[in-house]
Enzyme design. Sequence first.
Site, mmCIF file in Angstrom:
data_model
loop_
_atom_site.group_PDB
_atom_site.id
_atom_site.type_symbol
_atom_site.label_atom_id
_atom_site.label_comp_id
_atom_site.label_asym_id
_atom_site.label_seq_id
_atom_site.Cartn_x
_atom_site.Cartn_y
_atom_site.Cartn_z
ATOM 1 C CG HIS A 121 1.811 1.557 100.685
ATOM 2 N ND1 HIS A 121 1.457 2.371 99.644
ATOM 3 C CD2 HIS A 121 2.533 0.554 100.146
ATOM 4 C CE1 HIS A 121 1.939 1.873 98.511
ATOM 5 N NE2 HIS A 121 2.592 0.765 98.792
ATOM 6 C CG ASP A 140 -3.876 7.895 106.985
ATOM 7 O OD1 ASP A 140 -3.445 6.853 106.478
ATOM 8 O OD2 ASP A 140 -5.044 8.304 106.834
HETATM 9 C C1 GDG Z 1 -2.932 3.092 102.927
HETATM 10 C C2 GDG Z 1 -2.376 4.013 104.017
HETATM 11 C C3 GDG Z 1 -1.712 5.663 102.265
HETATM 12 C C4 GDG Z 1 -12.545 5.108 100.233
HETATM 13 N N1 GDG Z 1 -13.873 4.890 100.250
HETATM 14 C C5 GDG Z 1 -14.197 4.496 99.009
HETATM 15 C C6 GDG Z 1 -13.047 4.483 98.223
HETATM 16 N N2 GDG Z 1 -12.034 4.862 98.997
HETATM 17 C C7 GDG Z 1 -10.663 5.052 98.502
HETATM 18 C C8 GDG Z 1 -10.266 6.507 98.583
HETATM 19 C C9 GDG Z 1 -8.750 6.397 98.518
HETATM 20 C C10 GDG Z 1 -8.489 5.051 99.193
HETATM 21 O O1 GDG Z 1 -9.727 4.355 99.254
HETATM 22 C C11 GDG Z 1 -8.014 5.233 100.615
HETATM 23 O O2 GDG Z 1 -6.700 5.622 100.595
HETATM 24 P P1 GDG Z 1 -6.035 6.317 101.852
HETATM 25 O O3 GDG Z 1 -4.692 6.769 101.440
HETATM 26 O O4 GDG Z 1 -6.883 7.452 102.295
HETATM 27 O O5 GDG Z 1 -6.006 5.236 103.016
HETATM 28 P P2 GDG Z 1 -5.690 3.632 103.215
HETATM 29 O O6 GDG Z 1 -6.697 2.780 102.551
HETATM 30 O O7 GDG Z 1 -5.579 3.465 104.688
HETATM 31 O O8 GDG Z 1 -4.268 3.405 102.501
HETATM 32 C C12 GDG Z 1 -2.450 5.464 103.589
HETATM 33 C C13 GDG Z 1 -2.165 4.635 101.236
HETATM 34 O O9 GDG Z 1 -2.093 3.300 101.754
HETATM 35 C C14 GDG Z 1 -1.298 4.722 99.973
HETATM 36 O O10 GDG Z 1 0.061 4.539 100.244
HETATM 37 O O11 GDG Z 1 -2.001 6.957 101.770
HETATM 38 O O12 GDG Z 1 -1.881 6.307 104.568
HETATM 39 O O13 GDG Z 1 -3.075 3.821 105.253
HETATM 40 O O14 GDG Z 1 -8.281 6.324 97.198
HETATM 41 O O15 GDG Z 1 -10.844 7.204 97.536
HETATM 42 N N3 GDG Z 1 -13.011 4.150 96.914
HETATM 43 C C15 GDG Z 1 -14.215 3.813 96.355
HETATM 44 N N4 GDG Z 1 -15.383 3.805 97.067
HETATM 45 C C16 GDG Z 1 -15.429 4.138 98.387
HETATM 46 O O16 GDG Z 1 -16.510 4.164 99.005
HETATM 47 N N5 GDG Z 1 -14.244 3.487 95.044
#
Ligand code: GDG
Length: 480
Positions: free
Chosen positions: A158, A366
């Site tokens: 990921h 990322d």
């Molecule tokens: C890893 C990789 C890759 C955030 N704040 C809240 C909340 N979130 C949710 C977002 C989104 C998720 O968390 C974050 O996903 P990301 O992809 O942006 O980043 P990582 O957590 O670092 O994830 C990344 C991912 O894995 C998938 O393969 O894309 O690159 O680092 O869904 O919405 N959700 C809630 N409240 C919040 O305050 N409910």
Amino acid sequence: MEFYPMSRLIVISNRVSAGGGAAGGLAVALSAGLRENGGIWFGWSGERIDEFTGQINFRIEDGVRTATVDLEDQDIEEYYNGFANRTLWPLFHYRIDLAEYERSFAGGYRRANERFADTVLPLIEPEDHVWVQDYHMLPLGSELRARGVTNRIGFFLHIPWPPRRLLVTLPEVRELVETLFAYDLIGFHTREWLDSFADFVVHELGGAISDDDVATWNGQRLKLLVCPAGIDAAEFKALSESETARRTCIRVRESAVGRALIVGVDRLDYSKGLEERFQGYERFLSEHPEERKEVVLLQIAPPSRGAVESYQQIRTRLEGLAGKINGAHAALDWVPIRYVNQAYGRDVLAGVYRASRIGLVTPLRDGMNLVAKEYVAAQDPSDPGVLILSRFAGAAEEMTEAVLVNPHSAEEISDAIRTALAMPLAERISRWERLMEKVQQQDVMWWLHRFTAALSAVELHGERANPLPLIESDEGHEVA
Ligand code: GDG
């Protein structure tokens, strides 16, 4: 998307989150895969126990069978907080300045993976396909092979795969990468991460890569696949039209009193480029005094991995920086940054995205970044906001209609904000339509099916191609 009937699926990941509402998009897709094919989701319960017992807690959550195991303190310290989050996470995000190399971490990581392998082993049946997730469990496939598992085993990374000149700083790197050849398939979000892995195989291990992305080393074959993760675009669009989102959107807009709202939503993590983002925004405020009171930045950053010191430090630094910028620029009736260290429901987030003129997604590095996709899915088609996206997020490989920036450059962030604010409605709509089409087409079920289909299609060689002789049964059917 075609439906691929397949074997039962065994999903293995550090944390298991099959339960409804709170689960993120990927968890929803993995749960859907488990419901379609049957199977089990196995991982750490998140609980501590005095001494590891290997006792499995079985549950059914939203129609998905889950199996979790508790870990002892030393495992949590060395494996989870240690090797996973203090060594691999920073290193794989190009931060060798933050990576900590301790033999005890590497040892604890190996031990925890051995324990996971011992525990999940009896749950795996001969025809099951096993799918291991992420950097916590890189050596799990090899541990399973050592225990006699001949099933198809795939792995999805990921996070980014870092350039080999950085990766070689890890003392245990060779051993770790060699264990990956136990898998039949590895999925990466982007071509860039895949190429980086291939480069390591060729130049450090002396292996080879074929034109169709099969890596060979030491007589072993490993298929590599670009498989960008998506979101549940339909669900997110629906969330953005929900009552909660509508009310949130109105409330947030009212609080901005006519100013253009810029939003950021990130786990509080140094990879997300929050300090650089704040500095870029400050540059915008200084360079465009005439626009100063026309904008407001709302940054939502729920705390994450608080047991790790680098996370405590980034939190302190960001509070200081937000305070400094607000102190320097605020007026009686205006504060430039509203910085919130709290998690909100997904429907609230959807409303916040929709209320904004600009989505500011500027990680320094990322794997993918799903917030960028959620931002697009939540927009009002007749008046969409503009996505400003880091070139160094995996998402930038597909989302080329965003305003792409170098997140290290305060000037580029400032220019991008200026461009986005001045962008005519027709251009906003045409960029958004093209982005939305991709977000909808390559959604999270597309990701699930692309990976599982590739795992089913991997050509097996050697003994595993004909594992057991076929025996004629009484009914004349062939059975193994
Ligand atoms: C890893 C990789 C890759 C955030 N704040 C809240 C909340 N979130 C949710 C977002 C989104 C998720 O968390 C974050 O996903 P990301 O992809 O942006 O980043 P990582 O957590 O670092 O994830 C990344 C991912 O894995 C998938 O393969 O894309 O690159 O680092 O869904 O919405 N959700 C809630 N409240 C919040 O305050 N409910």
